[in-house]
Scaffold this motif. Structure first.
Motif, PDB file in Angstrom:
ATOM      1  N   PHE A  77       0.830  -1.200   0.000  1.00  0.00           N
ATOM      2  CA  PHE A  77       0.000   0.000   0.000  1.00  0.00           C
ATOM      3  C   PHE A  77       0.867   1.254   0.000  1.00  0.00           C
ATOM      4  CE2 PHE A  77      -2.486   3.310   2.221  1.00  0.00           C
ATOM      5  CZ  PHE A  77      -3.446   3.503   1.236  1.00  0.00           C
ATOM      6  N   ALA A  78       1.942   1.225   0.761  1.00  0.00           N
ATOM      7  CA  ALA A  78       2.841   2.380   0.800  1.00  0.00           C
ATOM      8  C   ALA A  78       3.420   2.648  -0.584  1.00  0.00           C
ATOM      9  CB  ALA A  78       3.957   2.151   1.811  1.00  0.00           C
ATOM     10  N   GLN A  79       3.755   1.594  -1.295  1.00  0.00           N
ATOM     11  CA  GLN A  79       4.294   1.764  -2.643  1.00  0.00           C
ATOM     12  C   GLN A  79       3.231   2.344  -3.581  1.00  0.00           C
ATOM     13  OE1 GLN A  79       5.667  -1.845  -4.536  1.00  0.00           O
ATOM     14  NE2 GLN A  79       7.358  -0.721  -5.455  1.00  0.00           N
ATOM     15  N   LEU A  80       2.000   1.848  -3.498  1.00  0.00           N
ATOM     16  CA  LEU A  80       0.928   2.398  -4.330  1.00  0.00           C
ATOM     17  C   LEU A  80       0.577   3.819  -3.929  1.00  0.00           C
ATOM     18  CD1 LEU A  80      -1.554  -0.603  -4.557  1.00  0.00           C
ATOM     19  CD2 LEU A  80      -0.304   0.431  -6.434  1.00  0.00           C
ATOM     20  N   PHE A  81       0.637   4.101  -2.637  1.00  0.00           N
ATOM     21  CA  PHE A  81       0.255   5.402  -2.099  1.00  0.00           C
ATOM     22  C   PHE A  81       1.353   6.436  -2.287  1.00  0.00           C
ATOM     23  CE2 PHE A  81      -0.738   8.272   1.546  1.00  0.00           C
ATOM     24  CZ  PHE A  81      -1.997   8.661   1.127  1.00  0.00           C
ATOM     25  N   GLY A  82       2.584   5.984  -2.491  1.00  0.00           N
ATOM     26  CA  GLY A  82       3.691   6.903  -2.723  1.00  0.00           C
ATOM     27  C   GLY A  82       4.201   7.547  -1.455  1.00  0.00           C
ATOM     28  N   ALA A  83       4.255   6.777  -0.386  1.00  0.00           N
ATOM     29  CA  ALA A  83       4.735   7.290   0.893  1.00  0.00           C
ATOM     30  C   ALA A  83       5.470   6.171   1.609  1.00  0.00           C
ATOM     31  CB  ALA A  83       3.560   7.766   1.741  1.00  0.00           C
ATOM     32  N   ASN A  84       6.103   6.513   2.741  1.00  0.00           N
ATOM     33  CA  ASN A  84       6.724   5.434   3.506  1.00  0.00           C
ATOM     34  C   ASN A  84       5.629   4.676   4.257  1.00  0.00           C
ATOM     35  OD1 ASN A  84       6.172   6.759   5.984  1.00  0.00           O
ATOM     36  ND2 ASN A  84       8.049   7.952   5.784  1.00  0.00           N
ATOM     37  N   VAL A  85       5.994   3.568   4.851  1.00  0.00           N
ATOM     38  CA  VAL A  85       5.012   2.672   5.459  1.00  0.00           C
ATOM     39  C   VAL A  85       4.247   3.365   6.591  1.00  0.00           C
ATOM     40  CG1 VAL A  85       4.721   0.481   6.676  1.00  0.00           C
ATOM     41  CG2 VAL A  85       6.332   0.635   4.793  1.00  0.00           C
ATOM     42  N   GLU A  86       4.952   4.121   7.425  1.00  0.00           N
ATOM     43  CA  GLU A  86       4.285   4.776   8.555  1.00  0.00           C
ATOM     44  C   GLU A  86       3.230   5.771   8.079  1.00  0.00           C
ATOM     45  OE1 GLU A  86       7.718   4.720   8.299  1.00  0.00           O
ATOM     46  OE2 GLU A  86       7.982   3.017   9.656  1.00  0.00           O
ATOM     47  N   GLU A  87       3.586   6.574   7.067  1.00  0.00           N
ATOM     48  CA  GLU A  87       2.625   7.539   6.528  1.00  0.00           C
ATOM     49  C   GLU A  87       1.435   6.833   5.890  1.00  0.00           C
ATOM     50  OE1 GLU A  87       4.779   9.918   3.766  1.00  0.00           O
ATOM     51  OE2 GLU A  87       5.853  11.032   5.310  1.00  0.00           O
ATOM     52  N   ALA A  88       1.700   5.738   5.191  1.00  0.00           N
ATOM     53  CA  ALA A  88       0.627   4.993   4.532  1.00  0.00           C
ATOM     54  C   ALA A  88      -0.322   4.380   5.561  1.00  0.00           C
ATOM     55  CB  ALA A  88       1.214   3.910   3.632  1.00  0.00           C
ATOM     56  N   VAL A  89       0.224   3.857   6.650  1.00  0.00           N
ATOM     57  CA  VAL A  89      -0.621   3.279   7.695  1.00  0.00           C
ATOM     58  C   VAL A  89      -1.473   4.366   8.349  1.00  0.00           C
ATOM     59  CG1 VAL A  89      -0.589   2.159   9.960  1.00  0.00           C
ATOM     60  CG2 VAL A  89       0.842   1.271   8.124  1.00  0.00           C
ATOM     61  N   LEU A  90      -0.867   5.511   8.627  1.00  0.00           N
ATOM     62  CA  LEU A  90      -1.631   6.622   9.206  1.00  0.00           C
ATOM     63  C   LEU A  90      -2.735   7.088   8.255  1.00  0.00           C
ATOM     64  CD1 LEU A  90       1.136   8.778  10.926  1.00  0.00           C
ATOM     65  CD2 LEU A  90      -0.680   7.466  12.027  1.00  0.00           C
ATOM     66  N   ALA A  91      -2.415   7.152   6.976  1.00  0.00           N
ATOM     67  CA  ALA A  91      -3.419   7.557   5.994  1.00  0.00           C
ATOM     68  C   ALA A  91      -4.548   6.532   5.934  1.00  0.00           C
ATOM     69  CB  ALA A  91      -2.778   7.719   4.622  1.00  0.00           C
ATOM     70  N   ALA A  92      -4.199   5.258   5.959  1.00  0.00           N
ATOM     71  CA  ALA A  92      -5.220   4.209   5.913  1.00  0.00           C
ATOM     72  C   ALA A  92      -6.141   4.295   7.130  1.00  0.00           C
ATOM     73  CB  ALA A  92      -4.571   2.837   5.841  1.00  0.00           C
ATOM     74  N   LYS A  93      -5.566   4.538   8.285  1.00  0.00           N
ATOM     75  CA  LYS A  93      -6.391   4.705   9.488  1.00  0.00           C
ATOM     76  C   LYS A  93      -7.272   5.938   9.354  1.00  0.00           C
ATOM     77  CE  LYS A  93      -3.305   2.330  12.704  1.00  0.00           C
ATOM     78  NZ  LYS A  93      -2.397   2.483  13.850  1.00  0.00           N
TER      79      LYS A  93
END
Length: 137
Positions: A77-93
């Motif tokens: 998801f982070a790769q698709l979202f274009g962010a690091n994993v922490e940012e992607a997890v925060l965005a998903a939440k």
């Protein structure tokens, strides 16, 4: 682009790469160019409106993940979202999606379409009558 032109100025070469990535809509490479390259950011802010472009690319990724996945790894998801994993997890939440910490899986919830209000019978009958009279004339 002629090789002599790209050899003259590194900015031209980098900006050309940004334009090509934008044109081909290769999301992950597009993110890297827009976010992490200072020359590209200068160019994109003037010519491609990179912030809006980045938002649109991210929105496409979110829509894709919401429609296509019941679970996706945080790395993917982070790769698709274009962010690091922490940012992607925060965005998903932030989207109201679940996150399973032990397995590092994001659990997207599908977007619920707005309810469709059925057309009243009288309206359907009026449309049908209009259509029939159109065909008769």
């Amino acid at each position: 682009m002629p090789p002599a032109t790209s050899a003259e100025d590194m900015r031209v070469n980098i900006n050309w790469g940004a334009v090509m990535r934008t044109w081909s809509r290769s999301g992950n490479r597009e993110y890297k160019c827009i976010q992490y390259n200072k020359y590209c950011i200068e160019y994109c802010l003037l010519h491609l409106k990179s912030r809006k472009k980045l938002y649109n690319v991210r929105q496409r990724a979110i829509d894709l993940v919401a429609r296509a996945y019941t679970s996706i790894s945080a790395d993917d998801f982070a790769q698709l979202f274009g962010a690091n994993v922490e940012e992607a997890v925060l965005a998903a939440k932030g989207f109201g999606w679940g996150y399973d910490e032990p397995t590092h899986m994001i659990l997207p919830s599908p977007r619920v379409p707005p309810p469709h209000t059925p057309t009243p019978s009288e309206e359907q009958l009026r449309r049908l009558a209009d259509y029939v009279s159109f065909l008769e004339n």
